[in-house]
Design a protein around this motif. Structure first.
Motif, short mmCIF file in Angstrom:
data_model
loop_
_atom_site.label_atom_id
_atom_site.label_comp_id
_atom_site.label_asym_id
_atom_site.label_seq_id
_atom_site.Cartn_x
_atom_site.Cartn_y
_atom_site.Cartn_z
N THR A 9 0.88 -1.14 0.09
CA THR A 9 0.03 -0.14 -0.04
C THR A 9 1.04 1.32 -0.09
O THR A 9 1.71 1.44 0.91
N LEU A 10 0.75 2.02 -1.10
CA LEU A 10 1.79 3.19 -1.26
C LEU A 10 1.17 4.26 -0.86
O LEU A 10 -0.04 4.60 -1.22
N ALA A 11 1.72 4.93 0.01
CA ALA A 11 1.14 6.32 0.69
C ALA A 11 1.53 7.44 -0.47
O ALA A 11 2.73 7.52 -0.67
N LEU A 12 0.77 8.28 -0.69
CA LEU A 12 0.99 9.36 -1.67
C LEU A 12 1.46 10.60 -1.02
O LEU A 12 0.61 10.79 0.18
N ARG A 13 1.98 11.64 -1.50
CA ARG A 13 2.49 13.03 -0.75
C ARG A 13 1.37 13.72 -0.64
O ARG A 13 1.18 14.39 0.38
N HIS A 14 0.46 13.68 -1.40
CA HIS A 14 -0.95 14.44 -1.36
C HIS A 14 -2.18 13.75 -1.79
O HIS A 14 -2.09 12.70 -2.41
N THR A 15 -3.14 13.95 -1.16
CA THR A 15 -4.54 13.53 -1.86
C THR A 15 -4.39 13.93 -3.54
O THR A 15 -4.20 14.81 -4.00
N PHE A 16 -4.52 12.71 -4.22
CA PHE A 16 -4.67 12.74 -5.44
C PHE A 16 -5.88 12.62 -6.00
O PHE A 16 -6.74 11.59 -5.92
N SER A 17 -6.45 13.87 -6.73
CA SER A 17 -7.76 13.88 -7.39
C SER A 17 -7.87 14.02 -8.71
O SER A 17 -7.09 14.71 -9.27
N ILE A 18 -8.89 13.17 -9.45
CA ILE A 18 -9.62 13.37 -10.67
C ILE A 18 -10.69 13.55 -10.91
O ILE A 18 -11.51 13.88 -9.74
N SER A 19 -11.39 13.79 -12.03
CA SER A 19 -12.66 14.41 -12.15
C SER A 19 -13.63 13.15 -11.48
O SER A 19 -14.92 13.45 -11.13
#
Length: 336
Positions: A9-19
């Motif tokens: 489970t890879l933690a992202l630097r920031h919340t990643f949002s697309i449409s």
């Protein structure tokens, strides 16, 4: 041959949002294939849009694991044919195929790009993706990661205004990815405004099955249109040639490097610009994409840059976009 399956489970630097979605973590499957003292690594991420989980991929592979381990491995292409005949999904196929290519290169003692007859002296720079967020957060992400090319995720009510504000903070090239959120009319109207703001192309503005709308857009848009959700597998390339200016190939969607190489060749034959994109993979998947760089017009391989912590070593991407290729053969991957 022995198979190792690992879920991360890879933690992202920031919340990643697309449409259509947002996330802070990315589940991924890492496959290891061991043969004659060498291990090849492959990867495929989970994806709710395509209803793929790490557990579903692992179940697919484990159901035929004994047959795979008994297989007399000679090259990745025939191995891919063997796996496809077993009914694996394209995502599971991708993880296995990437591992097979990495293993093959390591057995041969050469990087994949060299085995494919290409050289790494010229290649496109990757973009860095800025997900949908309040515009001040998007600006903050750009300031945090100065980059020559940004892919901007859009699909809001204020898309042009967002790009206009971002432009005041950088001279970088912009690429726009609406992830199917626009209509044909919106795309045609937005294109000249975005072109003035330094946008290079638009990626998948319309829904994947809106072929009538895309045919209208490709003839009326002042910006090139690149297919993503409309170009999943090899059979899609020819249809996309009549509705787009280029294609974005995703290894996980098409089933790995083996079909991607054929899609690249077909796209070029049809006069399309060719791009390869990522799905927030670790350096395992990104290093496989990097082997294709000499064959591409554009690339989106920033997945590992979006992570808080990586799980592998391989290709390195510097702040100016330059790629440092690993000395190890294959795709050059080792797990940390």
């Amino acid at each position: 041959m022995q198979i190792q399956l690992q879920k991360h489970t890879l933690a992202l630097r920031h919340t990643f949002s697309i449409s259509r979605e947002s996330h802070d973590f990315q589940d991924t499957l890492i496959v290891g294939l061991n043969l004659n003292g060498h291990t090849g690594f492959g990867e495929a991420t989970s994806n709710p849009y395509y209803k793929i989980t790490v557990e579903s991929m692992m179940s697919e592979i484990e159901a035929v694991q004994k047959e795979i381990e008994a297989y007399d491995f000679s090259d990745p292409v025939t191995f891919h044919d063997f796996l496809k005949a077993k009914g694996l999904s394209n995502f599971a196929l991708c993880a296995m195929d990437l591992a097979a290519h990495d293993l093959y290169g390591k057995l041969k003692g050469k990087p994949l790009y060299e085995l494919w007859g290409t050289q790494k002296d010229r290649y496109p720079l990757t973009n860095y993706t800025i997900g949908i967020a309040p515009v001040d957060e998007m600006v903050s992400k750009m300031i945090e990661m100065p980059w020559p090319i940004y892919k901007i995720k859009l699909g809001t009510e204020d898309d042009v205004a967002i790009v206009r504000e971002l432009r005041t903070h950088t001279d970088a090239i912009f690429r726009i990815d609406a992830n199917c959120a626009w209509t044909a009319e919106e795309t045609i109207q937005n294109a000249p405004l975005l072109k003035e703001l330094g946008v290079e192309f638009l990626e998948q503005p319309l829904k994947a099955d809106d072929w009538e709308g895309m045919e209208k857009v490709v003839h009326q848009s002042v910006l090139p249109i690149i297919a993503d959700e409309s170009c999943i597998v090899e059979a899609d390339v020819e249809k996309c040639a009549m509705h787009f200016n280029g294609i974005n190939i995703k290894l996980t969607k098409c089933g790995g490097l083996t079909p991607a190489l054929r899609m690249i060749r077909k796209g070029k034959e049809l006069g399309l610009k060719v791009m390869v994109g990522c799905m927030t993979e670790s350096t395992v998947g990104i290093s496989a994409i990097a082997q294709l760089l000499p064959q591409l017009d554009y690339v989106d391989m920033d997945g590992a840059l979006l992570l808080k912590k990586d799980i592998a070593k391989g290709v390195e991407i510097q702040e100016n976009g330059k790629v440092i290729f690993p000395e190890l053969a294959g795709s050059g991957v080792t797990l940390i």
